[in-house]
Scaffold this motif. Sequence first.
Motif, PDB file in Angstrom:
ATOM      1  N   ILE A 127      -1.675  61.840  23.824  1.00 53.84           N
ATOM      2  CA  ILE A 127      -2.010  62.603  25.036  1.00 53.84           C
ATOM      3  C   ILE A 127      -1.510  64.035  24.914  1.00 53.84           C
ATOM      4  CG2 ILE A 127      -1.501  62.819  27.499  1.00 53.84           C
ATOM      5  CD1 ILE A 127      -1.571  59.712  27.582  1.00 53.84           C
ATOM      6  N   LEU A 128      -0.314  64.211  24.378  1.00 54.43           N
ATOM      7  CA  LEU A 128       0.230  65.549  24.187  1.00 54.43           C
ATOM      8  C   LEU A 128      -0.625  66.353  23.213  1.00 54.43           C
ATOM      9  CD1 LEU A 128       2.493  67.616  24.687  1.00 54.43           C
ATOM     10  CD2 LEU A 128       3.701  66.578  22.758  1.00 54.43           C
ATOM     11  N   ALA A 129      -1.023  65.746  22.102  1.00 59.86           N
ATOM     12  CA  ALA A 129      -1.836  66.443  21.107  1.00 59.86           C
ATOM     13  C   ALA A 129      -3.191  66.855  21.686  1.00 59.86           C
ATOM     14  CB  ALA A 129      -2.034  65.559  19.876  1.00 59.86           C
ATOM     15  N   VAL A 130      -3.848  65.959  22.378  1.00 62.87           N
ATOM     16  CA  VAL A 130      -5.156  66.279  22.966  1.00 62.87           C
ATOM     17  C   VAL A 130      -5.011  67.373  24.019  1.00 62.87           C
ATOM     18  CG1 VAL A 130      -7.030  65.354  24.383  1.00 62.87           C
ATOM     19  CG2 VAL A 130      -6.166  64.049  22.442  1.00 62.87           C
ATOM     20  N   SER A 131      -3.959  67.328  24.796  1.00 63.63           N
ATOM     21  CA  SER A 131      -3.737  68.350  25.819  1.00 63.63           C
ATOM     22  C   SER A 131      -3.520  69.719  25.185  1.00 63.63           C
ATOM     23  CB  SER A 131      -2.530  67.998  26.685  1.00 63.63           C
ATOM     24  OG  SER A 131      -2.741  66.784  27.344  1.00 63.63           O
ATOM     25  N   LEU A 132      -2.731  69.770  24.127  1.00 64.88           N
ATOM     26  CA  LEU A 132      -2.495  71.047  23.449  1.00 64.88           C
ATOM     27  C   LEU A 132      -3.767  71.591  22.819  1.00 64.88           C
ATOM     28  CD1 LEU A 132       0.964  70.388  21.787  1.00 64.88           C
ATOM     29  CD2 LEU A 132       0.466  71.851  23.751  1.00 64.88           C
ATOM     30  N   ILE A 133      -4.555  70.719  22.203  1.00 70.24           N
ATOM     31  CA  ILE A 133      -5.835  71.155  21.630  1.00 70.24           C
ATOM     32  C   ILE A 133      -6.740  71.703  22.718  1.00 70.24           C
ATOM     33  CG2 ILE A 133      -7.953  70.321  20.524  1.00 70.24           C
ATOM     34  CD1 ILE A 133      -6.134  68.377  18.924  1.00 70.24           C
ATOM     35  N   LEU A 143      -8.120  75.564  22.798  1.00 74.26           N
ATOM     36  CA  LEU A 143      -9.562  75.839  22.809  1.00 74.26           C
ATOM     37  C   LEU A 143      -9.982  76.570  24.073  1.00 74.26           C
ATOM     38  CD1 LEU A 143     -10.997  72.551  21.291  1.00 74.26           C
ATOM     39  CD2 LEU A 143     -10.841  74.799  20.217  1.00 74.26           C
ATOM     40  N   ASP A 144      -9.371  76.244  25.197  1.00 72.25           N
ATOM     41  CA  ASP A 144      -9.690  76.920  26.450  1.00 72.25           C
ATOM     42  C   ASP A 144      -9.288  78.393  26.376  1.00 72.25           C
ATOM     43  OD1 ASP A 144     -10.626  76.967  29.152  1.00 72.25           O
ATOM     44  OD2 ASP A 144      -8.517  77.036  29.793  1.00 72.25           O
ATOM     45  N   ILE A 145      -8.132  78.666  25.829  1.00 66.24           N
ATOM     46  CA  ILE A 145      -7.683  80.054  25.699  1.00 66.24           C
ATOM     47  C   ILE A 145      -8.576  80.813  24.729  1.00 66.24           C
ATOM     48  CG2 ILE A 145      -5.811  81.503  24.796  1.00 66.24           C
ATOM     49  CD1 ILE A 145      -3.859  79.399  25.946  1.00 66.24           C
ATOM     50  N   MET A 146      -8.950  80.175  23.633  1.00 61.83           N
ATOM     51  CA  MET A 146      -9.788  80.847  22.638  1.00 61.83           C
ATOM     52  C   MET A 146     -11.170  81.171  23.162  1.00 61.83           C
ATOM     53  SD  MET A 146      -8.862  78.868  19.098  1.00 61.83           S
ATOM     54  CE  MET A 146     -10.258  79.622  18.284  1.00 61.83           C
ATOM     55  N   THR A 202     -12.081  81.574  26.453  1.00 59.40           N
ATOM     56  CA  THR A 202     -12.169  82.318  27.713  1.00 59.40           C
ATOM     57  C   THR A 202     -11.469  83.661  27.676  1.00 59.40           C
ATOM     58  OG1 THR A 202     -10.227  81.163  28.580  1.00 59.40           O
ATOM     59  CG2 THR A 202     -12.402  80.251  29.122  1.00 59.40           C
ATOM     60  N   SER A 203     -10.692  83.953  26.620  1.00 56.21           N
ATOM     61  CA  SER A 203     -10.041  85.255  26.545  1.00 56.21           C
ATOM     62  C   SER A 203     -11.066  86.306  26.126  1.00 56.21           C
ATOM     63  CB  SER A 203      -8.869  85.214  25.567  1.00 56.21           C
ATOM     64  OG  SER A 203      -9.327  84.938  24.272  1.00 56.21           O
ATOM     65  N   PRO A 204     -10.939  87.548  26.556  1.00 60.74           N
ATOM     66  CA  PRO A 204     -11.940  88.581  26.285  1.00 60.74           C
ATOM     67  C   PRO A 204     -12.275  88.797  24.817  1.00 60.74           C
ATOM     68  CG  PRO A 204     -10.430  89.329  27.971  1.00 60.74           C
ATOM     69  CD  PRO A 204      -9.914  88.007  27.468  1.00 60.74           C
ATOM     70  N   PRO A 205     -11.324  88.830  23.877  1.00 64.95           N
ATOM     71  CA  PRO A 205     -11.715  89.059  22.484  1.00 64.95           C
ATOM     72  C   PRO A 205     -12.571  87.934  21.899  1.00 64.95           C
ATOM     73  CG  PRO A 205      -9.372  89.429  22.738  1.00 64.95           C
ATOM     74  CD  PRO A 205      -9.887  88.839  24.029  1.00 64.95           C
ATOM     75  N   CYS A 206     -12.415  86.735  22.401  1.00 63.16           N
ATOM     76  CA  CYS A 206     -13.137  85.600  21.842  1.00 63.16           C
ATOM     77  C   CYS A 206     -14.239  85.107  22.767  1.00 63.16           C
ATOM     78  CB  CYS A 206     -12.174  84.462  21.554  1.00 63.16           C
ATOM     79  SG  CYS A 206     -10.931  84.901  20.340  1.00 63.16           S
ATOM     80  N   SER A 207     -14.536  85.817  23.807  1.00 59.80           N
ATOM     81  CA  SER A 207     -15.520  85.303  24.758  1.00 59.80           C
ATOM     82  C   SER A 207     -16.924  85.266  24.166  1.00 59.80           C
ATOM     83  CB  SER A 207     -15.505  86.140  26.037  1.00 59.80           C
ATOM     84  OG  SER A 207     -15.842  87.478  25.726  1.00 59.80           O
ATOM     85  N   ALA A 208     -17.157  85.941  23.063  1.00 58.67           N
ATOM     86  CA  ALA A 208     -18.469  85.893  22.417  1.00 58.67           C
ATOM     87  C   ALA A 208     -18.717  84.539  21.773  1.00 58.67           C
ATOM     88  CB  ALA A 208     -18.566  86.987  21.363  1.00 58.67           C
ATOM     89  N   LEU A 209     -17.666  83.777  21.561  1.00 59.99           N
ATOM     90  CA  LEU A 209     -17.819  82.463  20.955  1.00 59.99           C
ATOM     91  C   LEU A 209     -18.421  81.437  21.917  1.00 59.99           C
ATOM     92  CD1 LEU A 209     -14.423  82.148  19.058  1.00 59.99           C
ATOM     93  CD2 LEU A 209     -16.642  82.711  18.085  1.00 59.99           C
ATOM     94  N   SER A 210     -18.287  81.689  23.202  1.00 61.42           N
ATOM     95  CA  SER A 210     -18.766  80.690  24.158  1.00 61.42           C
ATOM     96  C   SER A 210     -20.188  80.909  24.583  1.00 61.42           C
ATOM     97  CB  SER A 210     -17.886  80.667  25.398  1.00 61.42           C
ATOM     98  OG  SER A 210     -17.844  81.943  25.995  1.00 61.42           O
TER      99      SER A 210
END
Length: 63
Positions: free
Chosen positions: A40-46, A50-53, A55-63
Amino acid sequence: MTEKRLNEKSLELITRMIRNTQQNIEEGNYNQSIVWDASILAVSLIYVVLDIMTTSPPCSALS
């Protein structure tokens, strides 16, 4: 009278559950709980990474 019986049965059930848990811990049957906790800890961290990657402005082109 029935309320007293119900309370006694409830107390007996709780006592039995505590005793069973203590026996399981003594026998070493808590490994399954550790595996679930780690999973559960591993899945939560992943998920957070992934959520930060995505939704953050530098990486928002990935979504």
